[in-house]
Enzyme design. Structure first.
Site, PDB file in Angstrom:
ATOM      1  N   VAL A 102      59.211  -3.698  37.006  1.00 56.21           N
ATOM      2  CA  VAL A 102      58.721  -3.479  38.358  1.00 56.21           C
ATOM      3  C   VAL A 102      57.293  -2.959  38.262  1.00 56.21           C
ATOM      4  CG1 VAL A 102      59.082  -2.278  40.551  1.00 56.21           C
ATOM      5  CG2 VAL A 102      61.047  -2.911  39.128  1.00 56.21           C
ATOM      6  N   CYS A 103      56.393  -3.574  39.024  1.00 51.72           N
ATOM      7  CA  CYS A 103      54.995  -3.128  39.071  1.00 51.72           C
ATOM      8  C   CYS A 103      54.410  -3.112  37.651  1.00 51.72           C
ATOM      9  CB  CYS A 103      54.942  -1.765  39.751  1.00 51.72           C
ATOM     10  SG  CYS A 103      53.312  -1.231  40.298  1.00 51.72           S
ATOM     11  N   THR A 104      53.785  -2.016  37.250  1.00 51.72           N
ATOM     12  CA  THR A 104      53.149  -1.961  35.927  1.00 51.72           C
ATOM     13  C   THR A 104      54.148  -1.740  34.804  1.00 51.72           C
ATOM     14  OG1 THR A 104      52.646   0.387  36.301  1.00 51.72           O
ATOM     15  CG2 THR A 104      50.907  -1.216  36.793  1.00 51.72           C
TER      16      THR A 104
END
Length: 317
Positions: A102-104
């Site tokens: 998720v995300c970074t």
């Protein structure tokens, strides 16, 4: 039962953790025995999220059971991870049936070599860095999530919820995912290839008032004559000067901006109304339904009718 193991570390983004966890927990509540959700930090110690919350893990990574789905959230902490966590991911990541970021959270997976040779995404602000630091990864900055075989990566924050819903739909079916989405009061209909930005967010806001007014007018009148000549007249500039100034200040050509606005408006009408395709194409400024169909296929990967079938709540009734 599928074990979902969520990795925790200091400065993790709390919503990257809790968003997907709530989705899997909701699915488990609706169909008992579907998921076992566990969290683990490197040494089993509590972690402090970037927003100041403290999360207490279930396990140390060394003691965590083998997961079906291994989920790595993002956050500021991904930029200074303990090398031991990268080593653990390198060793244990290939054993999981599903790898999810998720995300970074894509950054630790990339550092462990788990995204090499794959298409992936991350938060828009870090796509260039991910591509630069890891040229073996095919980084796509546009979608809200990308699924490449057993590896799934998502963009910023809330897109982790979209990806988790897609995984629940894969595991348990659309009705189960829809039940969770309704309970969480979120949309089930955001496809992975939907852009991270709306047309308005994808383009920078123009500095000059006439150009800002044109941007707003386009979004409010997608079916109007939106040719460069017409928009230039509205901005009280010559067509050539307008086109050059618009791109310089917004980062995209007038034509590209109009394309995005029209497609976004058409997509919403396909999702939220029962209007016919011909009517929607006319409302959104497409010359013919075929022109709208080509725009949908090019950008969203499906024709309008198929898009409505997949993502309109009315189609699930």
């Amino acid at each position: 039962m599928r074990t979902v193991l969520v990795i925790l570390f200091d400065d993790v983004q709390s919503l990257d953790v809790t968003g997907p966890v709530e989705v899997f927990a909701g699915a488990e509540a609706g169909r008992e025995g579907s998921y076992r959700i566990l969290t683990a930090s490197l040494d089993g110690a509590p972690v402090r999220t970037s927003s100041g919350l403290t999360l207490v893990p279930d396990h140390a990574l060394a003691d965590a059971p083998a997961p079906h789905t291994l989920l790595v959230p993002g956050g500021a902490g991904t930029r200074h991870l303990d090398p031991r966590l990268t080593d653990w991911l390198r060793e244990h990541g290939p054993r999981a049936e599903r790898l999810v970021s998720v995300c970074t959270g894509a950054i630790p997976l990339a550092a462990a070599g788990l995204l090499d040779g794959r298409r992936a995404t991350t938060h828009w602000a870090y796509c260039d860095k991910l591509a630069r630091d890891h040229p073996a990864i095919d980084v796509d900055p546009d979608p809200i999530y990308v699924r490449d075989g057993r590896v799934s990566t998502s963009a910023g924050v809330t897109s982790g919820i979209d990806l988790a819903l897609a995984l629940v739909e894969e595991d348990l079916g659309r009705d189960a995912a829809l039940m969770v989405a309704r309970y969480l009061v979120v949309f089930l209909r955001r496809p992975g290839n939907q852009a991270q930005f709306s047309a308005q967010l994808a383009a920078q806001t123009a500095q000059r008032e006439p150009l800002r007014e044109v941007q707003q007018w386009v979004t409010e009148h997608p079916g109007a004559d939106l040719s460069v000549e017409s928009l230039a007249t509205r901005a009280r500039l010559s067509p050539r000067h307008f086109a050059r100034a618009f791109q310089a200040e917004t980062g995209m050509t007038p034509g590209r901006y109009v394309e995005r606005v029209r497609l976004e408006h058409a997509r919403r009408l396909m999702e939220d109304t029962a209007d016919g395709i011909e009517e929607i194409s006319r409302t959104c400024g497409y010359r013919t339904p075929e022109a709208m169909r080509r725009a949908f296929v090019k950008t969203l990967g499906s024709a309008p009718a198929e898009y409505r079938r997949r993502f309109s709540p009315a189609s699930t009734r």
